[in-house]
Each structure stands twice: as C-alpha cells, then as structure tokens.
Design a protein around this motif. Structure first.
Motif, PDB file in Angstrom:
ATOM      1  N   ALA A  55      10.396  25.712  27.194  1.00  0.00           N
ATOM      2  CA  ALA A  55      11.390  24.981  26.403  1.00  0.00           C
ATOM      3  C   ALA A  55      11.032  23.511  26.243  1.00  0.00           C
ATOM      4  O   ALA A  55      11.288  22.910  25.186  1.00  0.00           O
ATOM      5  CB  ALA A  55      12.771  25.111  27.052  1.00  0.00           C
ATOM      6  N   PHE A  56      10.425  22.911  27.283  1.00  0.00           N
ATOM      7  CA  PHE A  56      10.123  21.480  27.235  1.00  0.00           C
ATOM      8  C   PHE A  56       8.629  21.181  27.311  1.00  0.00           C
ATOM      9  O   PHE A  56       8.234  20.012  27.336  1.00  0.00           O
ATOM     10  CB  PHE A  56      10.838  20.759  28.385  1.00  0.00           C
ATOM     11  CG  PHE A  56      12.326  20.708  28.213  1.00  0.00           C
ATOM     12  CD1 PHE A  56      12.934  19.747  27.416  1.00  0.00           C
ATOM     13  CD2 PHE A  56      13.137  21.646  28.831  1.00  0.00           C
ATOM     14  CE1 PHE A  56      14.312  19.719  27.248  1.00  0.00           C
ATOM     15  CE2 PHE A  56      14.512  21.625  28.674  1.00  0.00           C
ATOM     16  CZ  PHE A  56      15.112  20.652  27.879  1.00  0.00           C
ATOM     17  N   ALA A 111      20.506  18.715  25.855  1.00  0.00           N
ATOM     18  CA  ALA A 111      19.525  17.635  26.019  1.00  0.00           C
ATOM     19  C   ALA A 111      18.339  17.855  25.082  1.00  0.00           C
ATOM     20  O   ALA A 111      17.744  18.937  25.073  1.00  0.00           O
ATOM     21  CB  ALA A 111      19.054  17.589  27.466  1.00  0.00           C
ATOM     22  N   PRO A 112      17.960  16.837  24.288  1.00  0.00           N
ATOM     23  CA  PRO A 112      16.875  17.018  23.313  1.00  0.00           C
ATOM     24  C   PRO A 112      15.472  16.942  23.907  1.00  0.00           C
ATOM     25  O   PRO A 112      14.516  17.381  23.276  1.00  0.00           O
ATOM     26  CB  PRO A 112      17.105  15.862  22.334  1.00  0.00           C
ATOM     27  CG  PRO A 112      17.743  14.791  23.176  1.00  0.00           C
ATOM     28  CD  PRO A 112      18.608  15.521  24.165  1.00  0.00           C
ATOM     29  N   ASN A 113      15.357  16.360  25.105  1.00  0.00           N
ATOM     30  CA  ASN A 113      14.029  16.233  25.711  1.00  0.00           C
ATOM     31  C   ASN A 113      14.156  16.180  27.227  1.00  0.00           C
ATOM     32  O   ASN A 113      15.278  16.121  27.773  1.00  0.00           O
ATOM     33  CB  ASN A 113      13.289  15.005  25.179  1.00  0.00           C
ATOM     34  CG  ASN A 113      14.096  13.728  25.366  1.00  0.00           C
ATOM     35  OD1 ASN A 113      14.505  13.395  26.479  1.00  0.00           O
ATOM     36  ND2 ASN A 113      14.308  12.999  24.269  1.00  0.00           N
ATOM     37  N   ALA A 119      17.937  12.819  33.315  1.00  0.00           N
ATOM     38  CA  ALA A 119      18.947  11.762  33.494  1.00  0.00           C
ATOM     39  C   ALA A 119      20.345  12.352  33.607  1.00  0.00           C
ATOM     40  O   ALA A 119      21.148  11.925  34.451  1.00  0.00           O
ATOM     41  CB  ALA A 119      18.876  10.771  32.325  1.00  0.00           C
ATOM     42  N   LEU A 120      20.649  13.346  32.773  1.00  0.00           N
ATOM     43  CA  LEU A 120      21.977  13.958  32.820  1.00  0.00           C
ATOM     44  C   LEU A 120      22.167  14.777  34.098  1.00  0.00           C
ATOM     45  O   LEU A 120      23.263  14.795  34.669  1.00  0.00           O
ATOM     46  CB  LEU A 120      22.194  14.836  31.585  1.00  0.00           C
ATOM     47  CG  LEU A 120      22.442  14.075  30.274  1.00  0.00           C
ATOM     48  CD1 LEU A 120      22.415  15.029  29.086  1.00  0.00           C
ATOM     49  CD2 LEU A 120      23.781  13.337  30.325  1.00  0.00           C
ATOM     50  N   ARG A 121      21.102  15.431  34.559  1.00  0.00           N
ATOM     51  CA  ARG A 121      21.224  16.185  35.810  1.00  0.00           C
ATOM     52  C   ARG A 121      21.423  15.254  37.001  1.00  0.00           C
ATOM     53  O   ARG A 121      22.150  15.570  37.940  1.00  0.00           O
ATOM     54  CB  ARG A 121      20.013  17.104  36.004  1.00  0.00           C
ATOM     55  CG  ARG A 121      20.117  18.369  35.165  1.00  0.00           C
ATOM     56  CD  ARG A 121      18.947  19.306  35.344  1.00  0.00           C
ATOM     57  NE  ARG A 121      18.815  19.814  36.697  1.00  0.00           N
ATOM     58  CZ  ARG A 121      19.524  20.808  37.219  1.00  0.00           C
ATOM     59  NH1 ARG A 121      20.497  21.388  36.506  1.00  0.00           N
ATOM     60  NH2 ARG A 121      19.290  21.235  38.458  1.00  0.00           N
ATOM     61  N   VAL A 122      20.788  14.105  36.981  1.00  0.00           N
ATOM     62  CA  VAL A 122      21.056  13.102  38.013  1.00  0.00           C
ATOM     63  C   VAL A 122      22.520  12.662  37.944  1.00  0.00           C
ATOM     64  O   VAL A 122      23.210  12.555  38.961  1.00  0.00           O
ATOM     65  CB  VAL A 122      20.117  11.891  37.864  1.00  0.00           C
ATOM     66  CG1 VAL A 122      20.567  10.742  38.770  1.00  0.00           C
ATOM     67  CG2 VAL A 122      18.681  12.276  38.190  1.00  0.00           C
ATOM     68  N   GLY A 177      18.453  32.022  27.399  1.00  0.00           N
ATOM     69  CA  GLY A 177      17.958  30.649  27.527  1.00  0.00           C
ATOM     70  C   GLY A 177      18.662  29.904  28.642  1.00  0.00           C
ATOM     71  O   GLY A 177      19.816  30.186  28.979  1.00  0.00           O
ATOM     72  N   TRP A 178      17.953  28.910  29.221  1.00  0.00           N
ATOM     73  CA  TRP A 178      18.483  28.145  30.352  1.00  0.00           C
ATOM     74  C   TRP A 178      19.777  27.431  30.015  1.00  0.00           C
ATOM     75  O   TRP A 178      20.660  27.253  30.858  1.00  0.00           O
ATOM     76  CB  TRP A 178      17.433  27.125  30.810  1.00  0.00           C
ATOM     77  CG  TRP A 178      17.176  26.054  29.781  1.00  0.00           C
ATOM     78  CD1 TRP A 178      16.272  26.089  28.771  1.00  0.00           C
ATOM     79  CD2 TRP A 178      17.881  24.811  29.654  1.00  0.00           C
ATOM     80  NE1 TRP A 178      16.355  24.958  28.000  1.00  0.00           N
ATOM     81  CE2 TRP A 178      17.329  24.146  28.528  1.00  0.00           C
ATOM     82  CE3 TRP A 178      18.902  24.195  30.365  1.00  0.00           C
ATOM     83  CZ2 TRP A 178      17.779  22.891  28.109  1.00  0.00           C
ATOM     84  CZ3 TRP A 178      19.352  22.944  29.948  1.00  0.00           C
ATOM     85  CH2 TRP A 178      18.792  22.304  28.836  1.00  0.00           C
ATOM     86  N   HIS A 179      19.900  26.991  28.728  1.00  0.00           N
ATOM     87  CA  HIS A 179      21.070  26.197  28.358  1.00  0.00           C
ATOM     88  C   HIS A 179      22.363  27.003  28.429  1.00  0.00           C
ATOM     89  O   HIS A 179      23.446  26.445  28.652  1.00  0.00           O
ATOM     90  CB  HIS A 179      20.906  25.615  26.953  1.00  0.00           C
ATOM     91  CG  HIS A 179      20.667  26.648  25.895  1.00  0.00           C
ATOM     92  ND1 HIS A 179      19.455  27.273  25.715  1.00  0.00           N
ATOM     93  CD2 HIS A 179      21.501  27.178  24.957  1.00  0.00           C
ATOM     94  CE1 HIS A 179      19.548  28.138  24.718  1.00  0.00           C
ATOM     95  NE2 HIS A 179      20.773  28.109  24.244  1.00  0.00           N
ATOM     96  N   VAL A 180      22.288  28.334  28.267  1.00  0.00           N
ATOM     97  CA  VAL A 180      23.494  29.160  28.370  1.00  0.00           C
ATOM     98  C   VAL A 180      24.003  29.159  29.810  1.00  0.00           C
ATOM     99  O   VAL A 180      25.219  29.111  30.055  1.00  0.00           O
ATOM    100  CB  VAL A 180      23.194  30.590  27.890  1.00  0.00           C
ATOM    101  CG1 VAL A 180      24.411  31.493  28.097  1.00  0.00           C
ATOM    102  CG2 VAL A 180      22.778  30.583  26.427  1.00  0.00           C
ATOM    103  N   VAL A 181      23.084  29.204  30.781  1.00  0.00           N
ATOM    104  CA  VAL A 181      23.475  29.133  32.193  1.00  0.00           C
ATOM    105  C   VAL A 181      24.142  27.793  32.488  1.00  0.00           C
ATOM    106  O   VAL A 181      25.135  27.718  33.221  1.00  0.00           O
ATOM    107  CB  VAL A 181      22.247  29.346  33.100  1.00  0.00           C
ATOM    108  CG1 VAL A 181      22.616  29.162  34.562  1.00  0.00           C
ATOM    109  CG2 VAL A 181      21.651  30.731  32.872  1.00  0.00           C
TER     110      VAL A 181
END
Length: 435
Positions: A55-56, A111-113, A119-122, A177-181
């Motif tokens: 994904a990244f 998150a786009p990148n 940063a958001l996970r922090v 996809g990870w974003h659904v989790v």
C-alpha cells in the motif's frame, strides 16, 4: 436529603462492607470492553501488516515503524494522562481519551502517505494512553475490598479477547485492506459514551478533592452501608511525579518500574515475533495465526484460575508461582522438537504468564495512595511501553544475526526469570483498604 452520620472514617473503609452489585457488573462491562479495545489496537495491524508494504511501497523496516508508532505516542501520553487523572478525575480522562482516539483513528484510515500515517498513529497513541492508563486504577476504586482482586483479574481477560478480535479481523476484514481494520478501530471509540453513562467518578478521588456529598452519592449507588460517613483520605500532594520517589515509596517505585519493563519485554518480545518464530519451526503463516488464536484461548483459563486463587493466597504468592510456571513453559517451548511440544509448551507459557499479568494489573494499582495512584500507574505503563517499543527490535536483531529459535526464546525467558526476582521485595496488598 439524607442526613450525614457523625462518623469519620477512611474512604477505603466505605468499601469493606460493600456488596458486589448489579451496578458493579455494569461498571465491569464498560471497562472490560475498554480493555478489549486497548488490546485490539495494539495488535490489529500486526496481523494485517503484510498489506502495508504494497500500500505504501515500504519494506519490513517501514512496516515496523508503522507498528511501533502507537506505542511511541503512548509513552509520553501515559506520563501526561496519569497526573491529569489525579487532578481532573478518572471519568473525564477515560471518556475524552477514548473518544479522541476514535476520531484520530478514523482520520488515519485515509492517510495519503507513510509520513501522515505514522504521525496520526503517534497521535492516537497519545490519545489512547489516557484510557489505557486509568482503566485498572479506576476499576479498583469502585470495587468492594474483598472483591477487588478477583474482579480486577477478570477485567484482564479483555486482553486475549482483544487478541482474538484482532486475529478475527485479519481473517474477515484483512482482504478488504488495512484501512478497513483501522475504521473498525475508530468505531470502537464510540464506547466512550457507554463509559460516561455507566461508570461513576471514583469516590476515592471525589473525597480526596473535598467533594464529600458527591462521594456519598456514588457510594449510595454502590450500596455501601457506610455511605453517609465523613471520609478522610491520605494527605499526599496530587499528581506530583517526584513524590513517587520520596520516602518509603521510592523503593517500591524503582522495583515496580523495573518489573514492568522486564515483564512486558518478555511478553512482547515473544508476541510480536511469534508468527516468524513459528515459521522457523516449519509452520505456515495461516497455521501460525491459528497457533496464536489457540494461545489466546489458553490465556482465559489462566486469568480465571489466578482470579480464584489471589483472594485466598494473596497477590504475591500467586504471582510468583505463575511467573515461575511460565518460565518452565517457556523452556518447554524453546526446546520443543515436535509440533505437539511447541503447542503444549506455549499453552503452559500462555496460561501462566497471562494469569500472572491479571494479578499484576491489580497488584500494580494498589501500591499508591489515591493522590498518586493515576500517576504511579502511568509511570508503570510507561515502563511497559518502553519495553513494547524496544523488545520487537531487540528480538528482530537476534533473529537477523541467525541466533535461532531456541536461543532467542531463552533470551526472552530470561526476562521472565528477572520478573520473579523483582517481585519478591514488593508488599502484599490482598485485603488491604486502598488509601
């Protein structure tokens, strides 16, 4: 208005004759689910981490940064939220931190990148640290004295339930996809409203702040026969971290911090790399996930047995016996020469290590007076999180240098031995009133 009786008693004495009621069950449910969410969050992406690389466009090192970001944010977070809980109250910290976590988790799903995601996970680690820090002290401060150990250990069962939920999500949602989790994680933040509706403020905290009538109102709702007394509290200053290192508390604090670090190092050093270690022994990835799920199931009877024994034999004896038994299970697991031996050794390790964690979650919250309980627990949690951050990298380094399965497991097991030795000088708290 109910007349206040003429007695003056320590606030802890109001819990000595208190029955365990339906209200306590509702409180337990609210905080149990909060603990499930805490467990889920720390493990959910671990089991779908393979989706992050494509994904990244990142390698395993980049995935490791993403997985560690929450723990990295939680370390300063717990050191902030603990003193805030001692000053502003347990309830607002539990509510606002869990709600903020849900909002930030939702943002991270889009998150786009990589930089924005980390940063958001922090940031949501910073937010989640509040409810993570205060769940057990908050629960302890609402329980009858004789039920405190048993009920708080049952609360710990939320951890394997969260593990099973994370494994289940990786199986059912991971293909999307990870974003659904992560969106599912964000939805869990709405549980903050259940906590606000069902869990009252701690009478210990209210009495310590001079809010006697509010403390009495909560105690009446909890059916305390001593709800109409005037309550005294320990006179320590509120939420001052340096007070943890003054007088008789200093020795307890140093030992407690070291124990939290080595105990969590042993746990996370294994859990983070368990699929990899098992694949070294010939199991497939899907078989490794099944192995982890069965291990999580074995944790539940470990918690239950510890809860039944702690009230009879005390925190220290049960903790020491369970840690030593976990060490023996770890040795079995490390030296197993067959798949059956791997399963049996890890089941023994899971049963006793998590039973010990259930006792420790309770015991760890009973060392300090009300004015410092949130602060003390926050420092304990920070020590755990430092280990959570360091252990995966350290075990990864061992594996990278071809140390091998058995040698790596023996290093992890050494931290469990250190855990037992550090517990010896700590005071027994079973049956004592909280200050």
């Amino acid at each position: 208005m109910t007349a206040v009786d003429s007695r003056t008693i320590p606030i802890g004495a109001a819990f000595d004759r208190m029955p365990f009621t339906r209200r306590h069950v509702l409180i337990a449910l609210a905080l149990f689910i909060a603990f499930v969410i805490e467990s889920w969050e720390q493990l959910a992406l671990v089991y779908v981490s393979g989706d992050l690389g494509p994904a990244f466009g990142i390698d395993e090192a980049g995935v490791g940064v993403v997985l560690s970001a929450v723990a990295f944010g939680m370390i300063p977070g717990v050191l902030v939220w603990g003193p805030v809980a001692d000053r502003a109250g347990r309830k607002p910290v539990a509510f606002w931190s869990l709600l903020a976590y849900g909002v930030i988790a939702l943002a991270s799903a889009f998150a786009p990148n990589l930089v924005v995601l980390v940063a958001l996970r922090v940031a949501f680690g910073l937010a989640l640290a509040g409810v993570y820090t205060i769940t057990f002290p908050y629960f302890l401060e609402l329980l009858p004295t004789r039920s405190r150990g048993r009920a708080a250990v049952y609360l710990s069962i939320g951890w394997p339930i969260g593990m099973l939920a994370a494994i289940g999500a990786s199986t059912t949602l991971g293909g999307l996809g990870w974003h659904v989790v992560v969106i599912a994680s964000a939805a869990a933040g709405l549980w903050a409203f259940a906590i606000r509706a069902w869990v009252p403020e701690s009478p210990y905290w209210l009495a310590a702040r001079g809010r006697q009538e509010e403390a009495r109102a909560v105690l009446r709702a909890l059916n305390s026969p001593d709800a109409e007394a005037t309550f005294t509290v320990a006179s320590e200053r509120v939420g001052r971290p340096l007070d943890l290192f003054r007088g008789g508390l200093a020795r307890i604090t140093v030992v407690m911090l070291l124990l939290n670090f080595v105990f969590n190092w042993g746990y996370w050093g294994l859990q983070t790399w368990l699929p990899t270690l098992l694949q070294q022994k010939g199991l497939t990835l899907s078989a490794s996930l099944g192995f982890a799920a069965l291990s999580a199931l074995m944790m539940i009877p470990g918690y239950v047995s510890a809860s039944l024994l702690t009230g009879r034999f005390g925190r220290k004896k049960v903790f020491l016996v369970y840690v030593v038994a976990a060490v023996l299970g770890g040795l079995w697991f490390a030296t197993a020469t067959s798949t059956t031996g791997l399963y049996l050794g890890n089941f023994v390790l899971s049963f006793f290590s998590l039973g010990a964690w259930g006792v420790w979650n309770t015991w760890n919250g009973e060392f300090y007076p009300t004015a410092l309980r949130g602060t003390g627990y926050s420092w304990a949690t920070a020590a755990q999180l430092v280990a959570t951050t360091v252990a995966p990298s350290a075990v990864g380094a061992l594996l990278a240098h071809a140390t091998g399965f058995t040698a790596t497991m023996l290093v992890i097991n050494a931290f469990m031995v250190a855990t037992a030795l550090l517990a010896v000088p700590l005071p027994e708290t079973e049956g004592r009133e909280l200050e």
